[in-house]
Design a protein around this motif. Structure first.
Motif, PDB file in Angstrom:
ATOM      1  N   ASN A  23     -11.903   6.619  13.997  1.00  0.00           N
ATOM      2  CA  ASN A  23     -10.606   6.223  13.427  1.00  0.00           C
ATOM      3  C   ASN A  23     -10.147   4.825  13.833  1.00  0.00           C
ATOM      4  OD1 ASN A  23     -10.245   8.711  12.043  1.00  0.00           O
ATOM      5  ND2 ASN A  23      -9.696   9.642  14.006  1.00  0.00           N
ATOM      6  N   ILE A  24     -11.083   3.889  13.892  1.00  0.00           N
ATOM      7  CA  ILE A  24     -10.746   2.491  14.144  1.00  0.00           C
ATOM      8  C   ILE A  24     -10.978   1.715  12.851  1.00  0.00           C
ATOM      9  CG2 ILE A  24     -11.354   0.387  15.413  1.00  0.00           C
ATOM     10  CD1 ILE A  24     -12.104   2.181  17.787  1.00  0.00           C
ATOM     11  N   THR A  25      -9.948   1.010  12.416  1.00  0.00           N
ATOM     12  CA  THR A  25     -10.045   0.201  11.204  1.00  0.00           C
ATOM     13  C   THR A  25     -10.274  -1.259  11.573  1.00  0.00           C
ATOM     14  OG1 THR A  25      -7.675  -0.220  11.163  1.00  0.00           O
ATOM     15  CG2 THR A  25      -8.470   1.743   9.973  1.00  0.00           C
ATOM     16  N   LEU A  26     -10.868  -2.006  10.660  1.00  0.00           N
ATOM     17  CA  LEU A  26     -11.098  -3.425  10.905  1.00  0.00           C
ATOM     18  C   LEU A  26      -9.785  -4.168  11.111  1.00  0.00           C
ATOM     19  CD1 LEU A  26     -13.999  -4.273   8.421  1.00  0.00           C
ATOM     20  CD2 LEU A  26     -14.136  -3.731  10.848  1.00  0.00           C
ATOM     21  N   SER A  27      -8.740  -3.734  10.410  1.00  0.00           N
ATOM     22  CA  SER A  27      -7.450  -4.425  10.527  1.00  0.00           C
ATOM     23  C   SER A  27      -6.804  -4.227  11.900  1.00  0.00           C
ATOM     24  CB  SER A  27      -6.495  -3.954   9.426  1.00  0.00           C
ATOM     25  OG  SER A  27      -6.229  -2.570   9.570  1.00  0.00           O
ATOM     26  N   SER A  28      -7.262  -3.232  12.675  1.00  0.00           N
ATOM     27  CA  SER A  28      -6.692  -2.998  14.007  1.00  0.00           C
ATOM     28  C   SER A  28      -7.395  -3.815  15.098  1.00  0.00           C
ATOM     29  CB  SER A  28      -6.768  -1.509  14.367  1.00  0.00           C
ATOM     30  OG  SER A  28      -8.117  -1.107  14.576  1.00  0.00           O
ATOM     31  N   LEU A  29      -8.409  -4.577  14.731  1.00  0.00           N
ATOM     32  CA  LEU A  29      -9.214  -5.323  15.704  1.00  0.00           C
ATOM     33  C   LEU A  29      -8.774  -6.774  15.796  1.00  0.00           C
ATOM     34  CD1 LEU A  29     -12.616  -3.850  14.551  1.00  0.00           C
ATOM     35  CD2 LEU A  29     -11.455  -3.330  16.698  1.00  0.00           C
ATOM     36  N   PHE A  30      -8.923  -7.345  16.985  1.00  0.00           N
ATOM     37  CA  PHE A  30      -8.651  -8.766  17.179  1.00  0.00           C
ATOM     38  C   PHE A  30      -9.705  -9.361  18.105  1.00  0.00           C
ATOM     39  CE2 PHE A  30      -6.896  -7.019  20.980  1.00  0.00           C
ATOM     40  CZ  PHE A  30      -6.888  -8.044  21.924  1.00  0.00           C
ATOM     41  N   CYS A  31      -9.900 -10.660  17.992  1.00  0.00           N
ATOM     42  CA  CYS A  31     -10.852 -11.369  18.854  1.00  0.00           C
ATOM     43  C   CYS A  31     -10.169 -11.658  20.183  1.00  0.00           C
ATOM     44  CB  CYS A  31     -11.292 -12.669  18.187  1.00  0.00           C
ATOM     45  SG  CYS A  31     -12.412 -13.648  19.197  1.00  0.00           S
ATOM     46  N   PHE A  32     -10.745 -11.157  21.269  1.00  0.00           N
ATOM     47  CA  PHE A  32     -10.134 -11.350  22.585  1.00  0.00           C
ATOM     48  C   PHE A  32     -10.921 -12.303  23.485  1.00  0.00           C
ATOM     49  CE2 PHE A  32     -12.930  -7.721  23.096  1.00  0.00           C
ATOM     50  CZ  PHE A  32     -13.557  -7.971  24.310  1.00  0.00           C
ATOM     51  N   ALA A  33     -12.153 -12.655  23.094  1.00  0.00           N
ATOM     52  CA  ALA A  33     -12.960 -13.556  23.932  1.00  0.00           C
ATOM     53  C   ALA A  33     -14.112 -14.108  23.111  1.00  0.00           C
ATOM     54  CB  ALA A  33     -13.495 -12.816  25.153  1.00  0.00           C
ATOM     55  N   GLU A  34     -14.673 -15.205  23.599  1.00  0.00           N
ATOM     56  CA  GLU A  34     -15.866 -15.762  22.962  1.00  0.00           C
ATOM     57  C   GLU A  34     -16.708 -16.499  23.990  1.00  0.00           C
ATOM     58  OE1 GLU A  34     -15.165 -19.977  20.942  1.00  0.00           O
ATOM     59  OE2 GLU A  34     -13.920 -18.423  20.035  1.00  0.00           O
ATOM     60  N   ALA A  35     -17.956 -16.761  23.607  1.00  0.00           N
ATOM     61  CA  ALA A  35     -18.885 -17.480  24.466  1.00  0.00           C
ATOM     62  C   ALA A  35     -19.969 -18.095  23.593  1.00  0.00           C
ATOM     63  CB  ALA A  35     -19.517 -16.543  25.487  1.00  0.00           C
ATOM     64  N   THR A  36     -20.571 -19.177  24.069  1.00  0.00           N
ATOM     65  CA  THR A  36     -21.671 -19.815  23.349  1.00  0.00           C
ATOM     66  C   THR A  36     -22.917 -19.731  24.228  1.00  0.00           C
ATOM     67  OG1 THR A  36     -20.167 -21.297  22.200  1.00  0.00           O
ATOM     68  CG2 THR A  36     -22.484 -21.952  22.283  1.00  0.00           C
ATOM     69  N   THR A  37     -23.991 -19.210  23.647  1.00  0.00           N
ATOM     70  CA  THR A  37     -25.216 -18.956  24.390  1.00  0.00           C
ATOM     71  C   THR A  37     -26.372 -19.772  23.825  1.00  0.00           C
ATOM     72  OG1 THR A  37     -24.520 -16.707  24.956  1.00  0.00           O
ATOM     73  CG2 THR A  37     -26.883 -17.152  25.040  1.00  0.00           C
ATOM     74  N   THR A  38     -27.102 -20.410  24.721  1.00  0.00           N
ATOM     75  CA  THR A  38     -28.392 -21.007  24.368  1.00  0.00           C
ATOM     76  C   THR A  38     -29.445 -20.014  24.818  1.00  0.00           C
ATOM     77  OG1 THR A  38     -27.524 -23.231  24.629  1.00  0.00           O
ATOM     78  CG2 THR A  38     -29.924 -22.978  24.701  1.00  0.00           C
ATOM     79  N   ARG A  39     -30.232 -19.549  23.861  1.00  0.00           N
ATOM     80  CA  ARG A  39     -31.170 -18.441  24.095  1.00  0.00           C
ATOM     81  C   ARG A  39     -32.609 -18.918  23.954  1.00  0.00           C
ATOM     82  NH1 ARG A  39     -29.900 -12.565  21.900  1.00  0.00           N
ATOM     83  NH2 ARG A  39     -28.880 -12.633  23.926  1.00  0.00           N
ATOM     84  N   ARG A  40     -33.437 -18.429  24.870  1.00  0.00           N
ATOM     85  CA  ARG A  40     -34.872 -18.676  24.840  1.00  0.00           C
ATOM     86  C   ARG A  40     -35.581 -17.318  24.830  1.00  0.00           C
ATOM     87  NH1 ARG A  40     -31.968 -22.108  27.682  1.00  0.00           N
ATOM     88  NH2 ARG A  40     -32.462 -24.323  27.671  1.00  0.00           N
ATOM     89  N   LEU A  41     -36.604 -17.168  23.989  1.00  0.00           N
ATOM     90  CA  LEU A  41     -37.318 -15.902  23.842  1.00  0.00           C
ATOM     91  C   LEU A  41     -38.804 -16.084  24.093  1.00  0.00           C
ATOM     92  CD1 LEU A  41     -35.659 -14.754  20.481  1.00  0.00           C
ATOM     93  CD2 LEU A  41     -35.063 -13.999  22.792  1.00  0.00           C
ATOM     94  N   ALA A  42     -39.406 -15.095  24.756  1.00  0.00           N
ATOM     95  CA  ALA A  42     -40.856 -15.072  24.966  1.00  0.00           C
ATOM     96  C   ALA A  42     -41.349 -13.654  24.671  1.00  0.00           C
ATOM     97  CB  ALA A  42     -41.208 -15.476  26.393  1.00  0.00           C
ATOM     98  N   ASN A  43     -42.234 -13.530  23.698  1.00  0.00           N
ATOM     99  CA  ASN A  43     -42.842 -12.234  23.389  1.00  0.00           C
ATOM    100  C   ASN A  43     -44.004 -12.010  24.339  1.00  0.00           C
ATOM    101  OD1 ASN A  43     -41.501 -10.982  21.088  1.00  0.00           O
ATOM    102  ND2 ASN A  43     -42.034 -12.878  20.023  1.00  0.00           N
ATOM    103  N   LEU A  44     -43.898 -10.958  25.147  1.00  0.00           N
ATOM    104  CA  LEU A  44     -44.909 -10.642  26.154  1.00  0.00           C
ATOM    105  C   LEU A  44     -45.392  -9.210  25.948  1.00  0.00           C
ATOM    106  CD1 LEU A  44     -43.001 -12.148  29.216  1.00  0.00           C
ATOM    107  CD2 LEU A  44     -44.799 -13.245  27.857  1.00  0.00           C
ATOM    108  N   PRO A  45     -46.537  -8.837  26.505  1.00  0.00           N
ATOM    109  CA  PRO A  45     -47.016  -7.456  26.351  1.00  0.00           C
ATOM    110  C   PRO A  45     -45.997  -6.405  26.821  1.00  0.00           C
ATOM    111  CG  PRO A  45     -48.769  -8.834  27.198  1.00  0.00           C
ATOM    112  CD  PRO A  45     -47.517  -9.684  27.195  1.00  0.00           C
TER     113      PRO A  45
END
Length: 183
Positions: free
Chosen positions: A101-123
């Motif tokens: 029973n949570i609607t999109l209209s009841s939500l607000f942005c309370f925080a943010e962050a910017t991430t620089t991401r690095r990925l390595a596919n390993l076994p």
């Protein structure tokens, strides 16, 4: 729209440990994403242990709802592509929110962050190295191993811990860290 089961190990590390890790594994070129986190005024999602974010990349955006789904940091991730960087109705995320029973209209942005991401596919799995910057000027480093085979991933993770010297403590998640670093 997608639904995925995520299992991962995570740790907070220092900038020095991050540099050592980058030198040791074949990470792909880094990319940047901005995460905006949402909840209701009474923190209904937090109380459920759920997390909702919009991730904005240079060429697209998506909304993701994470719901705990078992031991060893298992999560169900519901992700919908979105066109304008705003929460969107009609997908798997809105459908899951409606179950509590949570609607999109009841939500607000309370925080943010910017991430620089690095990925390595390993076994053993997908090794992720994140450098996250917050609006108040703070930043941190996090390493994560997302895996499908626990028996293969655990010894690899333990070797990483010993080799690069980080401790086995459950880190705060990105939502918690972002909310502690609001400008």
């Amino acid at each position: 729209m997608s639904i995925a089961r995520e299992q991962e190990f995570k740790a907070m590390i220092t900038a020095t440990q991050a540099t050592q890790l980058q030198a040791h594994y074949p990470f792909a070129a880094p990319f940047t994403q901005t995460n905006r986190y949402y909840d209701t005024q009474d923190q209904s999602l937090r109380q459920l242990g759920w997390g909702l974010r919009i991730r904005q990349f240079t060429d697209h955006s998506e909304q993701t709802l994470k719901i705990p789904a078992g031991p060893h940091r298992q999560l169900l991730e519901y992700t919908d592509p979105i066109a304008n960087g705003e929460l969107a109705a009609g997908g798997t995320v809105a459908a899951q929110l409606a179950t509590v029973n949570i609607t999109l209209s009841s939500l607000f942005c309370f925080a943010e962050a910017t991430t620089t991401r690095r990925l390595a596919n390993l076994p053993a799995g997908l090794l992720t190295l994140d450098q996250t910057a917050y609006p108040n000027g703070n930043q941190d480093w996090e390493v994560e191993l997302e895996y499908s085979d626990y028996a293969l991933a655990l010894p690899f993770w333990q070797t990483l811990q010993r080799q690069f010297g980080w401790r086995n403590a459950k880190p705060k998640n990105k939502i918690q860290r972002a909310s502690e670093n609001v400008n």
